[in-house]
Write a protein that holds these residues in place. Structure first.
Motif, PDB file in Angstrom:
ATOM      1  N   HIS A 141       0.863  -1.188   0.000  1.00 11.31           N
ATOM      2  CA  HIS A 141       0.000   0.000   0.000  1.00 11.31           C
ATOM      3  C   HIS A 141       0.897   1.235   0.000  1.00 11.31           C
ATOM      4  O   HIS A 141       1.613   1.478   0.981  1.00 11.31           O
ATOM      5  CB  HIS A 141      -0.893   0.000   1.250  1.00 11.31           C
ATOM      6  CG  HIS A 141      -1.724  -1.237   1.357  1.00 11.31           C
ATOM      7  ND1 HIS A 141      -3.027  -1.305   0.927  1.00 11.31           N
ATOM      8  CD2 HIS A 141      -1.420  -2.482   1.815  1.00 11.31           C
ATOM      9  CE1 HIS A 141      -3.500  -2.529   1.124  1.00 11.31           C
ATOM     10  NE2 HIS A 141      -2.532  -3.269   1.659  1.00 11.31           N
ATOM     11  N   THR A 156     -11.405  -4.753   5.878  1.00 12.54           N
ATOM     12  CA  THR A 156     -10.145  -4.160   6.311  1.00 12.54           C
ATOM     13  C   THR A 156     -10.131  -2.660   6.016  1.00 12.54           C
ATOM     14  O   THR A 156     -11.155  -2.089   5.650  1.00 12.54           O
ATOM     15  CB  THR A 156      -8.961  -4.900   5.640  1.00 12.54           C
ATOM     16  OG1 THR A 156      -7.729  -4.411   6.181  1.00 12.54           O
ATOM     17  CG2 THR A 156      -8.950  -4.707   4.135  1.00 12.54           C
ATOM     18  N   ASN A 211      -6.666   0.406  -2.585  1.00 10.77           N
ATOM     19  CA  ASN A 211      -7.632   0.857  -1.559  1.00 10.77           C
ATOM     20  C   ASN A 211      -7.361   2.294  -1.102  1.00 10.77           C
ATOM     21  O   ASN A 211      -7.215   2.569   0.087  1.00 10.77           O
ATOM     22  CB  ASN A 211      -7.678  -0.115  -0.371  1.00 10.77           C
ATOM     23  CG  ASN A 211      -6.359  -0.242   0.380  1.00 10.77           C
ATOM     24  OD1 ASN A 211      -5.294  -0.023  -0.181  1.00 10.77           O
ATOM     25  ND2 ASN A 211      -6.434  -0.593   1.651  1.00 10.77           N
ATOM     26  N   HIS A 258       0.212   3.928   8.383  1.00  9.91           N
ATOM     27  CA  HIS A 258      -0.789   4.777   9.046  1.00  9.91           C
ATOM     28  C   HIS A 258      -0.016   5.681  10.003  1.00  9.91           C
ATOM     29  O   HIS A 258       0.842   5.178  10.752  1.00  9.91           O
ATOM     30  CB  HIS A 258      -1.768   3.937   9.873  1.00  9.91           C
ATOM     31  CG  HIS A 258      -2.637   3.028   9.065  1.00  9.91           C
ATOM     32  ND1 HIS A 258      -3.773   3.453   8.427  1.00  9.91           N
ATOM     33  CD2 HIS A 258      -2.525   1.705   8.781  1.00  9.91           C
ATOM     34  CE1 HIS A 258      -4.342   2.434   7.793  1.00  9.91           C
ATOM     35  NE2 HIS A 258      -3.597   1.358   7.988  1.00  9.91           N
ATOM     36  N   HIS A 283      -8.449 -10.558  -0.695  1.00 10.85           N
ATOM     37  CA  HIS A 283      -8.357 -10.437   0.763  1.00 10.85           C
ATOM     38  C   HIS A 283      -9.322 -11.489   1.311  1.00 10.85           C
ATOM     39  O   HIS A 283     -10.535 -11.311   1.270  1.00 10.85           O
ATOM     40  CB  HIS A 283      -8.739  -9.026   1.233  1.00 10.85           C
ATOM     41  CG  HIS A 283      -8.574  -8.860   2.714  1.00 10.85           C
ATOM     42  ND1 HIS A 283      -7.602  -8.071   3.273  1.00 10.85           N
ATOM     43  CD2 HIS A 283      -9.232  -9.431   3.754  1.00 10.85           C
ATOM     44  CE1 HIS A 283      -7.675  -8.151   4.593  1.00 10.85           C
ATOM     45  NE2 HIS A 283      -8.661  -8.963   4.907  1.00 10.85           N
ATOM     46  N   ALA A 299      -5.603  -0.777  11.170  1.00  8.90           N
ATOM     47  CA  ALA A 299      -4.863  -2.010  10.886  1.00  8.90           C
ATOM     48  C   ALA A 299      -3.814  -1.741   9.827  1.00  8.90           C
ATOM     49  O   ALA A 299      -4.108  -1.101   8.812  1.00  8.90           O
ATOM     50  CB  ALA A 299      -5.827  -3.081  10.390  1.00  8.90           C
ATOM     51  N   ARG A 304      -0.438   4.359  -0.549  1.00  8.42           N
ATOM     52  CA  ARG A 304      -1.253   5.549  -0.264  1.00  8.42           C
ATOM     53  C   ARG A 304      -1.076   6.566  -1.405  1.00  8.42           C
ATOM     54  O   ARG A 304      -0.697   6.205  -2.504  1.00  8.42           O
ATOM     55  CB  ARG A 304      -0.932   6.162   1.114  1.00  8.42           C
ATOM     56  CG  ARG A 304      -0.866   5.176   2.267  1.00  8.42           C
ATOM     57  CD  ARG A 304      -2.121   4.372   2.469  1.00  8.42           C
ATOM     58  NE  ARG A 304      -2.014   3.573   3.708  1.00  8.42           N
ATOM     59  CZ  ARG A 304      -2.661   2.433   3.910  1.00  8.42           C
ATOM     60  NH1 ARG A 304      -3.456   1.923   2.985  1.00  8.42           N
ATOM     61  NH2 ARG A 304      -2.540   1.796   5.055  1.00  8.42           N
ATOM     62  N   ASP A 338       2.737  -6.378   2.271  1.00  3.55           N
ATOM     63  CA  ASP A 338       1.549  -5.723   2.826  1.00  3.55           C
ATOM     64  C   ASP A 338       1.933  -4.477   3.614  1.00  3.55           C
ATOM     65  O   ASP A 338       1.216  -4.071   4.534  1.00  3.55           O
ATOM     66  CB  ASP A 338       0.722  -6.686   3.674  1.00  3.55           C
ATOM     67  CG  ASP A 338      -0.695  -6.168   3.912  1.00  3.55           C
ATOM     68  OD1 ASP A 338      -1.158  -5.327   3.125  1.00  3.55           O
ATOM     69  OD2 ASP A 338      -1.326  -6.604   4.892  1.00  3.55           O
ATOM     70  N   LEU A 340      -4.455  -6.624   9.482  1.00  2.50           N
ATOM     71  CA  LEU A 340      -5.469  -7.592   9.067  1.00  2.50           C
ATOM     72  C   LEU A 340      -4.993  -8.315   7.811  1.00  2.50           C
ATOM     73  O   LEU A 340      -4.393  -7.669   6.957  1.00  2.50           O
ATOM     74  CB  LEU A 340      -6.804  -6.886   8.800  1.00  2.50           C
ATOM     75  CG  LEU A 340      -7.490  -6.362  10.071  1.00  2.50           C
ATOM     76  CD1 LEU A 340      -8.676  -5.474   9.720  1.00  2.50           C
ATOM     77  CD2 LEU A 340      -7.932  -7.527  10.962  1.00  2.50           C
TER      78      LEU A 340
HETATM   79  C1  NCD Z   1      -4.184  -2.656   4.906  1.00  2.43           C
HETATM   80  C2  NCD Z   1      -4.247  -1.136   4.783  1.00  2.43           C
HETATM   81  O1  NCD Z   1      -3.957  -0.446   5.770  1.00  2.43           O
HETATM   82  O2  NCD Z   1      -4.551  -0.632   3.698  1.00  2.43           O
HETATM   83  N1  NCD Z   1      -4.153  -3.001   6.297  1.00  2.43           N
HETATM   84  C3  NCD Z   1      -3.724  -4.170   6.814  1.00  2.43           C
HETATM   85  O3  NCD Z   1      -3.883  -4.368   8.025  1.00  2.43           O
HETATM   86  N2  NCD Z   1      -3.128  -5.090   6.093  1.00  2.43           N
HETATM   87  C4  NCD Z   1      -5.312  -3.288   4.185  1.00  2.43           C
HETATM   88  C5  NCD Z   1      -5.160  -4.778   3.967  1.00  2.43           C
HETATM   89  O4  NCD Z   1      -4.302  -5.218   3.222  1.00  2.43           O
HETATM   90  O5  NCD Z   1      -5.913  -5.538   4.598  1.00  2.43           O
END
Ligand code: NCD
Ligand code: ZN
Length: 344
Positions: free
Chosen positions: A15, A105, A41, A250, A135, A262, A17, A246, A218
């Motif tokens: 991710h 998630t 996402n 955050h 997922h 998560a 962002r 993954d 998650l």
């Molecule tokens: C991911 C996220 O923050 O975008 N979070 C995570 O806990 N892995 C989303 C995801 O992959 O489930």
């Protein structure tokens, strides 16, 4: 062995962002990965070819000077995704579609409510030689959070794999022995990614002695028997399992909160931590397949040609990193010692 040289790895699930966060996340990944499958996402999600292409441009613009890092784009499936959306995505060079069960998630509210009605989309993915990235957790609130991955296999995964026999499916960030066994015994064209946190940790590392929000992701960390099963499959060298960090940043205040987000931001140490795990397993000879070969082979992409060298040398992950916005973020494994380092 105190030094290991492998083909440059790829990250098959992360991710990045958006906006100024890209100035942190893209260089952190480009330092050691040649390509990465970028999760869609965002808020709002990347649901179309057009959105994926503009997101790709923003990622490319955030690369450090001289970097050849290549983002591999995905689109986000919703209840409204059409066969035409898949065809357009194919034409735009999008490799895969990501399915989040709605509410499973972070940023999955626009995800899929009725999986059954998506079968024409799954067929279209197969026809267009695109992958379905899943997922794999049910969202029924009465199902225990530690059982949601296993339930997803029984309720959905078995059917998807059976009903669309030529569809390539990646079971993302698996966390259980059930998922590992499912993938091991599944037909050709079914594979899984595994994160560093699920190889290194189990739920005690999140809950014993106090709640550790930076280890909350998650699918949630499971009991140690599941961790051991994941470690066993990567040690086995099965090409059905490959690297997907993954990495999911955050800001600190979003994690250290009454209702914390998560996700573990692992890009700063992921490759080194995977190396540490393979070393602990006495399986450093299996690292290159997992990190650099099996993912490319499964996706049908060329293997990388450059190499990266890791050396046995201890270093500490920073306690905190400043995001471009000025906000602090706590990286995965913050303040802890890692026993392998990338040789520069
Ligand atoms: C991911 C996220 O923050 O975008 N979070 C995570 O806990 N892995 C989303 C995801 O992959 O489930
Ligand atoms: Zn993810």
């Amino acid at each position: 062995m105190n030094e290991i040289t492998i083909i440059k790895p790829d990250d098959w699930h992360l991710h990045f962002r958006d906006q100024d966060m890209l100035l942190e996340t893209v260089p952190a990944t480009a330092r050691c990965f040649e390509r990465a499958v970028v999760m869609p996402n965002l808020v709002p999600p990347v649901t179309t070819a057009e959105l994926a292409l503009s997101y790709k441009e923003r990622i490319l613009a955030a690369r450090p000077a001289g970097s050849t890092f290549t983002p591999l784009m995905t689109i986000y499936l919703t209840d409204k995704t059409s066969v035409e959306d898949i065809q357009d995505a194919k034409k735009a060079g999008v490799l895969a579609a990501k399915m989040y069960p709605a509410g499973a998630t972070t940023n999955s509210d626009s995800g899929v409510n009725s999986l059954e009605s998506l079968y024409p989309v799954f067929e279209a993915l197969a026809e267009n030689d695109m992958l379905l990235l899943i997922h794999g957790e049910v969202t029924q609130k009465h199902i225990d959070i530690f059982d949601r991955e296993k339930e997803f296999i029984d309720q959905h995964m078995v059917n998807i794999v059976k009903r669309v026999p030529n569809l390539k499916v990646v079971f993302e960030h698996i966390t259980t022995k059930d998922a590992a066994d499912f993938v091991l015994n599944a037909r050709e064209g079914v594979a899984a990614t595994i994160t560093p946190q699920h190889l290194l940790l189990n739920r005690n590392d999140m809950l014993d002695g106090g709640v550790r929000p930076h280890n909350y992701c998650l699918p949630i960390l499971k009991r140690s028997t599941h961790q051991e099963a994941l470690r066993a499959v990567v040690k086995s060298g099965s090409p059905k399992f490959f690297l997907g960090t993954d990495s999911a940043p955050h800001a600190r205040h979003r994690k250290e909160s009454d209702c914390g987000c998560a996700g573990c931001y692992s890009a700063w140490s992921a490759l080194e931590l995977y190396t540490q795990v393979f070393d602990e397993l006495d399986a450093l000879d299996k690292l290159e397949g997992f990190a650099s070969l099996y993912g490319a082979d499964f996706y049908g992409l060329p293997r990388n040609t450059e190499v990266v060298t890791l050396v046995r040398e201890a270093w500490d992950v920073p306690e905190s990193i400043a995001l471009p916005s000025g906000e602090p973020i706590v990286p995965f494994f913050a303040g802890k010692s890692v026993s392998w380092k990338i040789k520069t």
